[in-house]
Enzyme design. Structure first.
Site, PDB file in Angstrom:
ATOM      1  CE1 TYR A 164      -3.398   2.788   0.574  1.00  0.00           C
ATOM      2  CE2 TYR A 164      -1.815   3.510   2.451  1.00  0.00           C
ATOM      3  CZ  TYR A 164      -2.781   3.816   1.697  1.00  0.00           C
ATOM      4  OH  TYR A 164      -3.715   4.787   1.630  1.00  0.00           O
ATOM      5  CG  HIS A 194      -3.471  13.987  -0.837  1.00  0.00           C
ATOM      6  ND1 HIS A 194      -4.162  13.449  -1.971  1.00  0.00           N
ATOM      7  CD2 HIS A 194      -3.776  13.201   0.282  1.00  0.00           C
ATOM      8  CE1 HIS A 194      -4.335  12.158  -1.657  1.00  0.00           C
ATOM      9  NE2 HIS A 194      -4.289  12.050  -0.421  1.00  0.00           N
ATOM     10  CG  ASN A 307       0.001   8.871   6.316  1.00  0.00           C
ATOM     11  OD1 ASN A 307      -0.818   9.445   7.229  1.00  0.00           O
ATOM     12  ND2 ASN A 307      -0.181   7.661   5.974  1.00  0.00           N
ATOM     13  CE1 TYR A 395     -17.402  29.951  48.165  1.00  0.00           C
ATOM     14  CE2 TYR A 395     -18.495  29.558  46.241  1.00  0.00           C
ATOM     15  CZ  TYR A 395     -18.140  29.474  47.824  1.00  0.00           C
ATOM     16  OH  TYR A 395     -19.323  28.770  48.461  1.00  0.00           O
ATOM     17  NE  ARG A 398     -13.555  31.539  50.990  1.00  0.00           N
ATOM     18  CZ  ARG A 398     -14.955  31.008  51.249  1.00  0.00           C
ATOM     19  NH1 ARG A 398     -15.000  29.718  51.509  1.00  0.00           N
ATOM     20  NH2 ARG A 398     -15.883  31.913  51.004  1.00  0.00           N
ATOM     21  CG  PHE A 444      -3.100   7.309   9.916  1.00  0.00           C
ATOM     22  CD1 PHE A 444      -4.451   7.489  10.024  1.00  0.00           C
ATOM     23  CD2 PHE A 444      -2.709   5.954   9.197  1.00  0.00           C
ATOM     24  CE1 PHE A 444      -5.637   6.622   9.954  1.00  0.00           C
ATOM     25  CE2 PHE A 444      -3.630   5.063   9.028  1.00  0.00           C
ATOM     26  CZ  PHE A 444      -5.090   5.583   9.068  1.00  0.00           C
ATOM     27  CD  GLU A 529      -8.522   8.446   4.478  1.00  0.00           C
ATOM     28  OE1 GLU A 529      -8.964   9.531   4.537  1.00  0.00           O
ATOM     29  OE2 GLU A 529      -7.824   8.213   3.936  1.00  0.00           O
TER      30      GLU A 529
END
Length: 657
Positions: A164, A194, A307, A395, A398, A444, A529
């Site tokens: 792959y 991409h 990647n 508060y 404190r 990834f 994905e």
């Protein structure tokens, strides 16, 4: 023959010059002629000779005199920009420099190096690499493991094994086998397709962090990149040649594909690049100007470059470092506010926190004692209300150890995850040279840093939320015993009225930003994905929350110092007087209304540069040495749990304050 690279209306032109006695004006006009040469409408100009323009250096944006000879005004291969009259306000005008360019007019190439091996990078080092304080080199061990990893890839290619991303397509195309003569084209196509991000580009600091972190991951030796290519990437980093990386487009699995592809695109000489020398220009010109050649991708190398979770993690690294800085300074600012509001220090007593021994809570209470302990630092303000009938404070005063404390512990938790991620291999497939094989997995996936950074935003926001309430107490005369909005002649003057509104607006914005992005997931890549982290947005919004928190605390710091003015001639403790003096070195007392935004920005800058911590921390550490003699200085976010739990479980009387 000298050559100049000229930016005209978004295009870059290489303009040779046969005679260096020609002028800057000639260069600008020649660049305009070349720009309009292939424009069907002549670039919108009736006549090129009538065009009016200015010429300026891309580095520092210094204007040049059109009558100066080129040999005097410019160096060979320098980058310049032609600004045509009337273009500056056009919505289509794209400046050649990123925001904050004034910082880069002072850029100096670093002389020191950090040796990366993929295993030992920390958050502080990565931030310093982003700031341009260091160059990068590889350790000898890193070089060896990178070479061995590459041998596995070369063997796969030689034997035509189906693997792959090396000999197949990507995502949905994982079953499509690619012939050997197309493997290089496969990697280039991957990077180009991409590179589909949108939005503003990362700043030079953030792009430098991203590039440095990707180098560190590649140095681990599980990516299959060649040593030759990795060294080319390092050379680009060391020359500060930084690709155009849009901040939006990653879903955080499979890694940060879009931003890392833009990073790789510049390295192969395509798209845009920025350097202090060139400003924004075509990547091939920027690389050439620095004596560098574009990377020629070998099989697997495009995938190796794009990647991983480095966008999420590098931005997260900046967020966690800034969060650490503002968290420890928040204690100092709150202590100053407590003094101005004439609060009591009883809530910071050692025994109270020993019976609820959270590390952050113990440390914050300790810092308050170190700044306010009247036995060590007499305070005339504290002495003035020693015998008042007030039993306890609100508060927001404190409970600072409990509220600020959990923020410190949150930062420590997130920093641990981010540090692990900095030194993790996040490719797919992974190359295991020892086994001589590649294995597909899911490293990834950005869920770890995404979840951590969502948590960081939620934690750090609380510093802003409680700070805004303290600002309200400072500005409200019914709660502070001070003039309304901390100004004399109220009504004529409005004082801190709208500064408090700004703090409230930032806190409200933070509430929306604290919605976790990592609870969302959208299936992508044709359901290949099918679960993603949305970590890119988690990182970007965490940074925004941290910045808003810094700004809110800057307003509180100004308000507390202004409150001091109405308590004079009384003085506070020595360390807090030092903080007051620091603020007054950049911001005058507020005697009557004036333009306030620059004051807030000046105070914000003090916090960003950690100067408030720098003036107070010597007193904190001295107090630590006197009261816990055997202890070592404790990092505000990296507590030693074993040490702190041991101290809190039983504190000897000699150490009680």
């Amino acid at each position: 023959m000298p050559r100049y690279t000229v930016h005209v209306r978004g295009e870059w032109l290489a303009v040779p010059c046969q005679d260096v006695q020609l002028t800057v004006g000639w260069l600008g006009l020649e660049a305009v002629r070349r720009y309009v040469k292939n424009k069907p409408d002549n670039g919108g100009f009736a006549s090129v000779d009538d065009v009016r323009f200015l010429v300026r250096r891309c580095k520092g944006l210094g204007l040049l005199d059109n009558e100066d000879p080129l040999e005097v005004a410019l160096e060979d291969n320098e980058f310049v920009e032609v600004v045509i009259e009337g273009d500056a306000m056009s919505p289509d005008f794209i400046p050649s420099q990123p925001e904050g360019v004034y910082l880069y007019s002072k850029y100096r190439e670093p002389e020191k190096y950090i040796a990366l091996d993929g295993n030992s990078l920390n958050t502080e080092d990565l931030v310093n690499l982003g700031k341009g304080h260091y160059k990068i080199k590889l350790t000898p061990t890193a070089e060896q493991v990178v070479q061995k990893s590459r041998e596995v890839i070369d063997s796969i290619v030689k034997e035509k094994t189906v693997v792959y991303g090396i000999t197949t397509g990507f995502g949905k195309f994982a079953r499509t086998v690619i012939p050997n003569n197309k493997l290089q084209e496969l990697q280039v196509n991957l990077v180009r397709s991409h590179s589909s991000g949108v939005g503003k580009p990362l700043s030079p600091e953030r792009c430098r962090m991203l590039l440095a972190l990707r180098i560190n991951v590649l140095a681990k030796g599980y990516s299959g990149i060649s040593l030759e290519t990795l060294k080319q990437v390092i050379e680009a980093f060391n020359a500060s040649c930084l690709p155009y990386v849009p901040e939006k487009g990653t879903v955080g699995a499979s890694g940060d594909l879009a931003p890392l592809s833009h990073l790789a695109l510049g390295l192969i000489g395509e798209g845009k690049m920025w350097s202090p020398k060139s400003g924004w220009a075509d990547a091939k010109y920027v690389l050439e100007a620095h004596g560098l050649k574009p990377v020629v991708l070998k099989p697997k190398e495009g995938l190796a470059l794009i990647n991983g979770t480095q966008m999420i993690t590098s931005l997260g690294c900046e967020a966690v470092e800034r969060a650490s800085a503002i968290a420890r300074q928040a204690d100092i600012v709150a202590a100053l506010t407590l003094e101005v509001l004439k609060g009591t220090t009883k809530a910071f007593d050692t025994d109270i926190h020993a019976v609820r021994p959270h590390p952050g809570q113990i440390e914050v209470a300790f810092r308050f004692r170190s700044l306010l302990d009247s036995d060590h630092h007499p305070s005339e303000i504290a002495e003035s209300h020693r015998f008042c009938d007030r039993v306890q404070d609100a508060y927001t005063l404190r409970c600072c150890p409990q509220v600020h404390g959990v923020v410190n512990d949150t930062i420590a938790f997130v920093k641990n995850i981010i540090t692990t991620e900095l030194n993790s291999a996040t490719d797919n497939p992974m190359v295991f040279a020892r086994r001589g094989e590649t294995i597909s997995g899911g490293n990834f996936h950005g869920e770890y840093p995404a979840k951590a950074l969502d948590y960081l935003a939620i934690g750090v926001h609380e510093l802003a939320a409680i700070s805004e309430r303290r600002i309200e107490r400072l500005c409200n005369p019914s709660l502070s015993e001070l003039p309304a909005f901390l100004v004399a002649e109220g009504g004529l003057n409005s004082g801190f009225m709208i500064a408090h509104c700004t703090a409230a607006a930032l806190v409200s914005e933070n509430k929306a930003l604290c919605h976790p992005s990592s609870v969302d997931s959208l299936s992508t890549s044709a359901a290949t994905e099918d679960h993603v982290s949305m970590g890119g947005w988690a990182a970007r919004k965490a940074l925004r929350v941290v910045e808003h928190t810094e700004q809110v605390l800057a307003i509180e710091l100004l308000a507390a110092c202004q409150g001091i003015e109405f308590l004079r001639p009384l003085r506070t403790t020595t360390p807090l007087e030092k903080v007051y003096d620091l603020v007054r070195s950049v911001v005058r007392p507020w005697m009557k209304d004036r333009f306030m935004a620059p004051d807030i920005e000046a105070a914000h800058r003090l916090l960003l540069e950690q100067k408030v911590w720098q003036v107070a921390s010597p007193y904190i550490e001295k107090y630590r040495m006197e009261h816990i003699p055997e202890s070592r200085p404790i990092s505000p976010t990296a507590f030693s749990l074993e040490f702190l739990h041991k101290k809190s479980s039983k504190i000897p009387e000699s150490e009680e304050l």
